[in-house]
Design a protein around this motif. Structure first.
Motif, short mmCIF file in Angstrom:
data_model
loop_
_atom_site.label_atom_id
_atom_site.label_comp_id
_atom_site.label_asym_id
_atom_site.label_seq_id
_atom_site.Cartn_x
_atom_site.Cartn_y
_atom_site.Cartn_z
N GLN A 3 0.83 -1.21 0.00
CA GLN A 3 0.00 0.00 0.00
C GLN A 3 0.86 1.26 0.00
O GLN A 3 0.53 2.24 -0.64
CB GLN A 3 -0.91 0.03 1.23
N GLY A 4 1.98 1.22 0.72
CA GLY A 4 2.86 2.37 0.80
C GLY A 4 3.62 2.65 -0.48
O GLY A 4 4.08 3.77 -0.71
N LEU A 5 3.76 1.63 -1.33
CA LEU A 5 4.51 1.81 -2.58
C LEU A 5 3.74 2.62 -3.62
O LEU A 5 4.34 3.27 -4.46
CB LEU A 5 4.87 0.45 -3.17
N ARG A 6 2.44 2.55 -3.59
CA ARG A 6 1.59 3.27 -4.54
C ARG A 6 2.02 3.02 -5.99
O ARG A 6 2.20 3.95 -6.77
CB ARG A 6 1.60 4.76 -4.23
N GLY A 7 2.20 1.74 -6.30
CA GLY A 7 2.50 1.37 -7.68
C GLY A 7 3.98 1.33 -8.02
O GLY A 7 4.37 0.73 -9.01
N GLN A 8 4.84 1.95 -7.24
CA GLN A 8 6.27 1.94 -7.52
C GLN A 8 6.87 0.63 -7.02
O GLN A 8 6.42 0.07 -6.04
CB GLN A 8 6.95 3.11 -6.82
N ARG A 9 7.92 0.15 -7.67
CA ARG A 9 8.57 -1.10 -7.27
C ARG A 9 10.07 -0.93 -7.13
O ARG A 9 10.85 -1.71 -7.64
CB ARG A 9 8.26 -2.21 -8.29
N ASP A 10 10.50 0.07 -6.44
CA ASP A 10 11.90 0.35 -6.19
C ASP A 10 12.36 -0.48 -4.98
O ASP A 10 11.80 -0.37 -3.90
CB ASP A 10 12.07 1.85 -5.92
N GLU A 11 13.38 -1.35 -5.18
CA GLU A 11 13.86 -2.23 -4.12
C GLU A 11 14.30 -1.45 -2.87
O GLU A 11 14.06 -1.89 -1.75
CB GLU A 11 15.03 -3.09 -4.61
N LYS A 12 14.91 -0.31 -3.06
CA LYS A 12 15.36 0.51 -1.94
C LYS A 12 14.16 1.00 -1.12
O LYS A 12 14.17 0.96 0.11
CB LYS A 12 16.18 1.70 -2.45
N GLN A 13 13.12 1.42 -1.82
CA GLN A 13 11.91 1.88 -1.13
C GLN A 13 11.20 0.72 -0.43
O GLN A 13 10.70 0.86 0.68
CB GLN A 13 10.96 2.57 -2.11
N ILE A 14 11.16 -0.45 -1.07
CA ILE A 14 10.55 -1.64 -0.46
C ILE A 14 11.28 -1.99 0.83
O ILE A 14 10.64 -2.21 1.87
CB ILE A 14 10.56 -2.83 -1.45
N ASP A 15 12.61 -2.03 0.79
CA ASP A 15 13.40 -2.33 1.98
C ASP A 15 13.17 -1.30 3.08
O ASP A 15 13.08 -1.64 4.26
CB ASP A 15 14.88 -2.42 1.64
N SER A 16 13.08 -0.04 2.70
CA SER A 16 12.84 1.03 3.67
C SER A 16 11.48 0.87 4.34
O SER A 16 11.37 0.99 5.57
CB SER A 16 12.92 2.39 2.96
N LEU A 17 10.45 0.57 3.55
CA LEU A 17 9.11 0.40 4.12
C LEU A 17 9.04 -0.87 4.98
O LEU A 17 8.42 -0.85 6.05
CB LEU A 17 8.06 0.36 3.01
N ARG A 18 9.66 -1.94 4.53
CA ARG A 18 9.68 -3.16 5.35
C ARG A 18 10.35 -2.90 6.69
O ARG A 18 9.89 -3.37 7.73
CB ARG A 18 10.40 -4.29 4.62
N SER A 19 11.45 -2.17 6.66
CA SER A 19 12.15 -1.84 7.89
C SER A 19 11.26 -1.00 8.81
O SER A 19 11.27 -1.19 10.03
CB SER A 19 13.44 -1.09 7.56
N HIS A 20 10.50 -0.10 8.22
CA HIS A 20 9.62 0.78 9.00
C HIS A 20 8.46 0.02 9.64
O HIS A 20 8.10 0.27 10.79
CB HIS A 20 9.08 1.90 8.10
N TYR A 21 7.85 -0.93 8.92
CA TYR A 21 6.65 -1.61 9.38
C TYR A 21 6.89 -2.96 10.05
O TYR A 21 5.97 -3.54 10.62
CB TYR A 21 5.68 -1.83 8.21
N LYS A 22 8.12 -3.47 10.02
CA LYS A 22 8.39 -4.83 10.49
C LYS A 22 8.18 -5.05 11.99
O LYS A 22 8.01 -6.18 12.44
CB LYS A 22 9.81 -5.25 10.12
N ASN A 23 8.16 -4.00 12.77
CA ASN A 23 8.04 -4.14 14.22
C ASN A 23 6.59 -4.20 14.70
O ASN A 23 6.34 -4.18 15.91
CB ASN A 23 8.76 -2.98 14.92
N TYR A 24 5.66 -4.29 13.77
CA TYR A 24 4.25 -4.24 14.14
C TYR A 24 3.48 -5.40 13.52
O TYR A 24 3.87 -5.94 12.49
CB TYR A 24 3.63 -2.92 13.68
N VAL A 25 2.37 -5.77 14.17
CA VAL A 25 1.46 -6.78 13.66
C VAL A 25 0.14 -6.08 13.37
O VAL A 25 -0.32 -5.28 14.19
CB VAL A 25 1.25 -7.91 14.69
#
Length: 192
Positions: free
Chosen positions: A73-95
């Protein structure tokens, strides 16, 4: 506070919410090629990631939402690996869980629209008070505090009242049993 007040057996509640323990453990091992495949898998009740319950005409649905769906949802259509890793890092601490509630296949607020006072109180509860009405318990700790929730108002345009619930992953890891309890929201359901 007792997590099981509704006059149903504890065993049915145990089975109803036991899926959460399986959910956290087993979601790590399965991979999907498309987001649609993942959604299909999650929404299949046999897999245990979706639980439904109807009490006194109110239908409750709880769906585990994996971190990668939040990232998507945070990518909004973009598929940049750097952005994916950044968002995963941001959201990984939550369920994340999506809680949906409906009455007569409509949003909960539709049923109280004629009573201004009750409508106002329910809007207030849904928008500001759900952290006081929804409780998560594990066998390791009495209560896991909800970090946040998102309740988007749909103004009658949806078939249910839906919100995203956010909990700390660290406090849920290793839990063998998870129980989510929803206090009565004024529909005579008791605690579910």
């Amino acid at each position: 506070m007792l997590p099981f007040v509704v006059s149903r057996s504890r065993l049915s509640y145990y089975f109803l919410f036991c899926f959460l323990a399986i959910l956290i453990i087993s979601c790590v091992n399965k991979t999907f090629d498309t987001e649609e495949e993942l959604w299909s898998y999650l929404k299949d009740e046999e897999n245990g990631y979706l639980q439904k319950k109807e009490v006194n005409g109110v239908t409750y649905s709880l769906l585990y939402k994996p971190t990668d769906l939040i990232v998507s949802q945070g990518l909004r259509g973009q598929r940049d690996e750097k952005q994916i890793d950044s968002l995963r890092s941001h959201y990984k601490n939550y369920v994340y869980f999506t809680l949906s509630m409906s009455r007569n296949n409509q949003e909960l607020l539709n049923g109280v629209a004629g009573d201004r006072n009750r409508f106002g109180a329910m809007v207030s509860d849904l928008a500001f008070g759900m952290s006081e009405k929804v409780h998560l318990f594990t066998e390791k700790r009495d209560t896991i505090s909800m970090l946040d929730y998102v309740y988007p108002r749909m103004y009658g345009m949806s078939r249910n009242t839906s919100m995203l619930l956010v909990y700390p992953r660290e406090e849920l890891e290793g839990a063998k049993e998870i129980n989510l309890v929803i206090e009565d929201l004024g529909f005579g359901t008791g605690e579910v």
